[in-house]
Write a protein that holds these residues in place. Structure first.
Motif, PDB file in Angstrom:
ATOM      1  N   THR A 104      52.274 -13.451 -24.679  1.00  0.00           N
ATOM      2  CA  THR A 104      50.960 -13.111 -24.705  1.00  0.00           C
ATOM      3  C   THR A 104      51.394 -11.778 -26.334  1.00  0.00           C
ATOM      4  OG1 THR A 104      50.852 -13.576 -22.878  1.00  0.00           O
ATOM      5  CG2 THR A 104      49.355 -12.511 -23.606  1.00  0.00           C
ATOM      6  N   GLU A 147      50.903 -19.560 -27.107  1.00  0.00           N
ATOM      7  CA  GLU A 147      51.440 -19.312 -27.069  1.00  0.00           C
ATOM      8  C   GLU A 147      52.417 -20.256 -26.956  1.00  0.00           C
ATOM      9  OE1 GLU A 147      51.433 -17.617 -23.671  1.00  0.00           O
ATOM     10  OE2 GLU A 147      50.365 -15.923 -23.535  1.00  0.00           O
ATOM     11  N   LYS A 202      40.732 -15.235 -24.405  1.00  0.00           N
ATOM     12  CA  LYS A 202      42.202 -15.283 -23.871  1.00  0.00           C
ATOM     13  C   LYS A 202      42.429 -16.269 -23.652  1.00  0.00           C
ATOM     14  CE  LYS A 202      43.766 -14.642 -19.494  1.00  0.00           C
ATOM     15  NZ  LYS A 202      43.373 -14.121 -17.793  1.00  0.00           N
ATOM     16  N   GLY A 213      39.071  -6.352 -24.969  1.00  0.00           N
ATOM     17  CA  GLY A 213      40.316  -6.823 -26.231  1.00  0.00           C
ATOM     18  C   GLY A 213      39.569  -7.437 -26.812  1.00  0.00           C
ATOM     19  N   LEU A 247      39.216 -10.671 -28.043  1.00  0.00           N
ATOM     20  CA  LEU A 247      39.914 -11.526 -29.073  1.00  0.00           C
ATOM     21  C   LEU A 247      39.786 -12.540 -27.074  1.00  0.00           C
ATOM     22  CD1 LEU A 247      43.836 -10.851 -29.568  1.00  0.00           C
ATOM     23  CD2 LEU A 247      41.919 -11.369 -31.251  1.00  0.00           C
ATOM     24  N   LYS A 302      45.206 -11.904 -34.339  1.00  0.00           N
ATOM     25  CA  LYS A 302      44.217 -10.983 -35.171  1.00  0.00           C
ATOM     26  C   LYS A 302      44.567 -10.703 -36.081  1.00  0.00           C
ATOM     27  CE  LYS A 302      44.524  -7.447 -31.234  1.00  0.00           C
ATOM     28  NZ  LYS A 302      45.207  -5.723 -31.105  1.00  0.00           N
ATOM     29  N   LYS A 354      48.590 -13.007 -29.272  1.00  0.00           N
ATOM     30  CA  LYS A 354      48.031 -11.823 -29.827  1.00  0.00           C
ATOM     31  C   LYS A 354      47.500 -11.041 -30.930  1.00  0.00           C
ATOM     32  CE  LYS A 354      46.373 -10.006 -24.590  1.00  0.00           C
ATOM     33  NZ  LYS A 354      45.600  -8.397 -24.146  1.00  0.00           N
ATOM     34  N   GLU A 355      48.811 -10.906 -31.665  1.00  0.00           N
ATOM     35  CA  GLU A 355      48.981 -10.361 -32.994  1.00  0.00           C
ATOM     36  C   GLU A 355      48.926 -11.505 -34.445  1.00  0.00           C
ATOM     37  OE1 GLU A 355      53.313  -8.574 -35.032  1.00  0.00           O
ATOM     38  OE2 GLU A 355      52.798  -8.350 -33.518  1.00  0.00           O
ATOM     39  N   GLU A 403      37.520 -14.967 -30.747  1.00  0.00           N
ATOM     40  CA  GLU A 403      36.280 -13.371 -30.476  1.00  0.00           C
ATOM     41  C   GLU A 403      35.948 -13.173 -30.430  1.00  0.00           C
ATOM     42  OE1 GLU A 403      37.886  -9.566 -32.595  1.00  0.00           O
ATOM     43  OE2 GLU A 403      36.624 -10.742 -34.140  1.00  0.00           O
ATOM     44  N   VAL A 457      44.172 -17.542 -26.836  1.00  0.00           N
ATOM     45  CA  VAL A 457      45.097 -16.572 -26.803  1.00  0.00           C
ATOM     46  C   VAL A 457      46.821 -16.935 -26.335  1.00  0.00           C
ATOM     47  CG1 VAL A 457      46.723 -14.066 -26.099  1.00  0.00           C
ATOM     48  CG2 VAL A 457      44.200 -14.068 -27.204  1.00  0.00           C
TER      49      VAL A 457
END
Length: 239
Positions: free
Chosen positions: A225, A100, A93, A89, A91, A233, A229-230, A83, A96
């Motif tokens: 994605t 996945e 990228k 946003g 985060l 976080k 992200k969830e 972060e 993230v």
């Protein structure tokens, strides 16, 4: 009687010590995103200073995906930026995208450090009063120094491999004369023929990045994605 009590207490202490060691996980090494001299390098060094018990062998692994892959394959830990206070946003990228395919089993530690952008130049060119005509760095770093670049006739050279890669090329004179690198001031220690020309040139003086030290495992199936992200976080908030 006193001797028996002493022996019992000593055996109890030895047993507790052995149980503690058995329950403490051991990892061969830590795979760290990016390369030596990067902000990630600064962050893992500071984390080990803060928590010496976590210190282990560091292996720089490039992208977050490669970092996670190696950590999962080698039953090691992964250390990655997750972060940043200045990006949309917040985060990171690339992290993230790595999530996945890979899952965070456990967050071992977290650290947030200020990001100070510095201008670095080859010592020989600096001593000869060479004018800066080109800036080389990671695209994200170049986007964070707009105020400093304003009204300067300087060409930008994007180096996707990272700030440390740009610094290495400048230190080895692999780029045009007059090229300066943008990155961490610590790069001048990694590449000793570099000098810091100017410090703190980032637009946002409150530029901070959070990094996580994690246990990683490969997913059985890739996730979206949005789901990645969830999960990221949640991992950040867990520390």
């Amino acid at each position: 009687m006193k001797k028996d009590t002493y022996l019992r207490n000593k055996l109890r202490m030895l047993l507790l010590a052995s149980l503690t060691l058995a329950s403490t996980p051991s990892w061969a090494k830590v795979y760290v995103q990016a390369s030596a001299g990067s902000f990630n390098d600064t962050a893992i060094t500071q984390l080990f200073l803060n928590e010496p018990s976590l210190k282990d062998e560091v292996v720089f692994a490039g992208s977050p995906t490669n970092t996670f892959q190696l950590a999962a394959q080698q039953s090691a830990l992964a250390f990655s930026a997750v972060e940043n206070s200045t990006i949309e946003g917040r985060l990171v990228k690339a992290t993230v995208e790595a999530l996945e395919q890979y899952k965070i089993r456990k967050v071992i530690a977290a650290i947030t450090i200020p990001i100070e952008m510095c201008v670095l130049m080859n010592k020989d060119e600096l001593e000869s009063n060479q004018t800066i005509t080109q800036l080389a760095s990671h695209p994200a770093a170049l986007k964070q120094i707009n105020k400093w670049k304003k009204n300067k006739a300087i060409i930008e050279l994007e180096v996707p491999k990272g700030t440390a890669a740009a610094a290495r090329m400048v230190s080895q004179k692999q780029l045009l004369a007059g090229t300066a690198a943008i990155g961490s001031c610590s790069l001048a220690s990694t590449f000793t023929n570099l000098s810091v020309v100017e410090k703190g040139i980032q637009d946002n003086k409150d530029n901070k990045t959070t990094f996580l030290l994690m246990q990683i495992e490969k997913r059985t199936a890739k996730i979206t994605t949005a789901k990645a992200k969830e999960e990221l976080k949640l991992a950040i908030n867990s520390k």
